[in-house]
Design a protein around this motif. Structure first.
Motif: not given
Length: 399
Positions: A210-216, A225-236, A240-242, A297-304
């Protein structure tokens, strides 16, 4: 672009003319007001058309362009662009089908856990992540330590709960940590918790769905050192993409997935589940990344999103019979926040009433120690007037 040059994110977040132009880029089906963008976000009209063009092209051409270009060149270029989105080395990222798939492969292939060690699971972890940790513990003969987060939560009592858990359980070696919790929307102080874990020799697997795309954020600065993300929430991106991230120095601590030998041992792609990817979706990513950057980017999206959140939360806190579950500490919240009706025991029934009586689509969440709740997640097409409709409904339903 002129808007972005003249306005900082907090100012742009309140510029309704700007967001009307953003909203006009999306096709929205008439119907209930969607306050459940936490599931997945919409593609813009342009991204959707690009996706469809790639579907049609791959369907026409079949395997030839994939064998000649995508497998060895196109997929690498797209992976590199995804790494740049995270601001990490290209070789530290692999594309997957979802955040869950990314986190599961990190957990099941973690090779430093031994019999007698402990793993930590909390009440705010995503179910598939917590279940993967419990599975890993069973496979390796480790003990599962369960942590319930304090309520009402503050920065200080949250940190204290981790200090106490780490002190009580000296054999802890691995824990998931959720950046933005899917149940309540609480934002975890990742840098501080990760630093504390490191002091105790505990590795952290970050759930950043839930962080990628709405948080810097900066993964290196966070100490992750280990992380998982998706691209379908706030990246647009299409569904089926992570992304899987492994810091280059830690690649040896995650085994190749199911002994995958397609790539070299130091290539993160060998840690991603094998399978034919959704090639049209991958090919749409350059368009999606360009749109993400163009919006701000995340700065503007997250602020909104945080601005829209504040519009309803600031009023809901004064409504008798409404409990907002996330504090207003800027370190602990983003655009997602949950609440509950204190005079109504069945929150699922209240979700249905919000939909049936007020045309507001939210989602019920259970599983946290603080009890069932209702999650509200605005999106990029959400207006202040729609948020006000939520407030009006809460006033009436809370009686």
């Amino acid at each position: 672009m002129t808007d972005l040059l003249l306005s900082d994110p907090s100012t742009l977040a309140r510029d309704e003319g700007y967001w009307q132009r953003i909203a006009a880029q999306y096709d929205v089906e008439p119907g209930p007001i969607n306050l459940e963008y936490g599931y997945f976000g919409r593609m813009t009209r342009h991204a959707g058309a690009t996706y469809q063009q790639h579907i049609d092209a791959i369907n026409r051409c079949n395997s030839l362009p994939l064998r000649q270009h995508f497998d060895d060149i196109g997929s690498v270029e797209i992976r590199n662009a995804a790494a740049e989105l995270l601001n990490v080395p290209h070789a530290s990222v692999a594309l997957t089908q979802s955040a869950s798939a990314s986190l599961q492969t990190l957990i099941r292939n973690y090779n430093r856990l031994q019999a007698g060690d402990q793993v930590l699971v909390s009440d705010l972890d995503y179910d598939s992540v917590a279940n993967a940790m419990r599975w890993l513990a069973r496979q390796r003969g480790a003990e599962v330590v369960e942590l319930s987060h304090p309520h009402p939560v503050t920065y200080d009592n949250l940190m204290q709960s981790y200090r106490e858990a780490f002190a009580r359980n000296p054999r802890l070696k691995l824990m998931p940590l959720t950046h933005v919790t899917h149940r309540t929307g609480l934002v975890m102080p990742i840098r501080e918790i990760a630093a504390l874990a490191r002091e105790h020799g505990i590795d952290v697997v970050l759930d950043g769905a839930h962080a990628l795309g709405q948080m810097e954020f900066d993964l290196e600065a966070l100490g992750i050192e280990f992380a998982g993300y998706n691209l379908q929430k706030w990246i647009g991106a299409p569904l089926s993409l992570g992304l899987t991230y492994i810091a280059p120095a830690r690649i040896g601590d995650i085994d190749p997935d199911m002994a995958d030998s397609r790539f070299a041992l130091d290539d993160v792609r060998s840690r991603a589940p094998y399978g034919t990817p959704n090639v049209p979706a991958w090919l749409t990513l350059p368009t999606v990344f360009a749109e993400h950057k163009a919006i701000g980017g995340a700065a503007v999206k997250g602020a909104r999103l945080s601005y829209l959140r504040d519009l309803w939360v600031s009023q809901a806190r004064d409504i008798e019979g409404i409990e907002v579950l996330v504090p207003d500490d800027p370190r602990l919240y983003c655009g997602i926040t949950s609440f509950r009706f204190t005079r109504h025991a069945d929150q699922a029934a209240m979700v249905q009433r919000l939909l049936n009586e007020y045309n507001l689509f939210t989602v019920g969440r259970e599983g946290s120690a603080c009890g069932p709740c209702i999650r509200v997640t605005p999106g990029f097409t959400t207006t202040p007037a729609e948020v006000q409709q939520l407030v009006d409904a809460l006033r009436q339903l809370s009686r």
